[in-house]
Design a protein around this motif. Structure first.
Motif, PDB file in Angstrom:
ATOM      1  N   PRO A   1       0.797  -1.235   0.000  1.00 36.31           N
ATOM      2  CA  PRO A   1       0.000   0.000   0.000  1.00 36.31           C
ATOM      3  C   PRO A   1       0.829   1.285   0.000  1.00 36.31           C
ATOM      4  N   LYS A   2       2.101   1.194   0.399  1.00 40.20           N
ATOM      5  CA  LYS A   2       2.924   2.396   0.478  1.00 40.20           C
ATOM      6  C   LYS A   2       3.656   2.718  -0.822  1.00 40.20           C
ATOM      7  N   GLY A   3       3.728   1.757  -1.740  1.00 42.75           N
ATOM      8  CA  GLY A   3       4.417   2.050  -2.988  1.00 42.75           C
ATOM      9  C   GLY A   3       5.019   0.822  -3.633  1.00 42.75           C
ATOM     10  N   LYS A   4       5.948   1.078  -4.564  1.00 44.18           N
ATOM     11  CA  LYS A   4       6.602   0.006  -5.310  1.00 44.18           C
ATOM     12  C   LYS A   4       8.070  -0.100  -4.914  1.00 44.18           C
ATOM     13  N   TYR A   5       8.609  -1.333  -5.033  1.00 44.78           N
ATOM     14  CA  TYR A   5       9.958  -1.603  -4.563  1.00 44.78           C
ATOM     15  C   TYR A   5      10.657  -2.575  -5.512  1.00 44.78           C
ATOM     16  N   THR A   6      11.970  -2.473  -5.557  1.00 37.29           N
ATOM     17  CA  THR A   6      12.775  -3.508  -6.203  1.00 37.29           C
ATOM     18  C   THR A   6      12.987  -4.639  -5.199  1.00 37.29           C
ATOM     19  N   LEU A   7      13.588  -5.733  -5.651  1.00 31.25           N
ATOM     20  CA  LEU A   7      13.922  -6.806  -4.716  1.00 31.25           C
ATOM     21  C   LEU A   7      14.881  -6.295  -3.654  1.00 31.25           C
ATOM     22  N   ALA A   8      15.813  -5.449  -4.055  1.00 30.14           N
ATOM     23  CA  ALA A   8      16.744  -4.873  -3.079  1.00 30.14           C
ATOM     24  C   ALA A   8      15.998  -4.079  -2.021  1.00 30.14           C
ATOM     25  N   GLY A   9      14.909  -3.431  -2.407  1.00 34.98           N
ATOM     26  CA  GLY A   9      14.129  -2.646  -1.455  1.00 34.98           C
ATOM     27  C   GLY A   9      13.470  -3.490  -0.394  1.00 34.98           C
TER      28      GLY A   9
END
Length: 232
Positions: A54-62
């Motif tokens: 719900p807070k946003g998008k991320y990479t795997l590293a994120g």
């Protein structure tokens, strides 16, 4: 009644005999874990994946949240599923109530499913969980780690490191471990099917009892009838 009733001396003799086998099993498990830590190779990851909450998008590293290690439980909740898998729900109920100790060991734990964020959040609220849970919807992450299978696309269909005897399409459970060194990400370990059994603390406790696991048909924790949960 399970087992037989004996005198204390006979019980003690049997317990000492069983203790030898118990110690051998513990030593074998320790040897496996040592090999996994010290001798098992890892694979560098080059493909980019995108996850969402719900807070946003991320990479795997994120998903590492600044830590060096990441454990991902591949939770069976697909885009078309009305509810999460009951088996995965049982496993999630068995996870630590606090992830603080993992964080102290520089390790992040998350759930990942292919369902969209809204469906994940709805089921997460129903179950009362607060584990970090991300959607991999629209990426190849689940297919690359062999937990989303499509008999029409992938041939042969491989799960738990072998070709499935029967065609299968859908979601299956698994757990994968990743390591981060600088900007480089590595896949170090994945396990599936019975390899997840060690996470089921309820089963580990029941294994110590005379009646054992009893082949109980585990349900989502809000689906038991009151008669299933006898009062103290």
């Amino acid at each position: 009644m399970p087992g037989k009733v004996v005198c204390r001396d006979e019980w003690l003799a049997a317990r000492k005999e069983l203790l030898d086998k118990e110690k051998a099993a513990v030593r074998a498990a320790a040897a496996f874990k040592e090999q996994l830590r010290n001798d098992f190779p890892m694979v560098k990851l080059d493909k980019a994946y995108t996850f969402e909450d719900p807070k946003g998008k991320y990479t795997l590293a994120g998903l590492f949240q600044g830590r060096k290690q990441l454990i991902v439980y591949h939770f069976m909740l697909g885009p078309d599923d009305e509810a999460g898998c009951s088996g995965c729900s049982f496993l999630t109920d068995n996870l630590p109530s606090s992830l603080t100790h993992l964080y102290a060991a520089d390790t992040t734990f998350v759930l990942v499913s292919r369902a969209p964020v809204a469906k994940i959040e709805q089921y997460k609220k129903r179950m009362g969980w607060d584990f970090p849970w991300y959607s991999s919807f629209g990426t190849e992450f689940n297919w690359d780690f062999n937990v989303s299978l499509d008999k029409d696309v992938k041939s042969p269909v491989v799960y738990n490191y072998k070709e499935m005897e029967k065609p299968f399409k859908g979601e299956l459970p698994g757990l994968s471990v990743f390591y981060k060194e600088g900007n480089d990400l590595f896949h170090t370990y994945s396990t599936y099917a019975r390899g997840l059994d060690g996470l089921l603390v309820t089963n580990q406790l029941l294994d110590l009892t005379p009646l054992g696991r009893q082949d109980v048909p585990w349900k989502r924790h809000d689906e038991y009838d009151s008669k299933d949960l006898k009062a103290n």
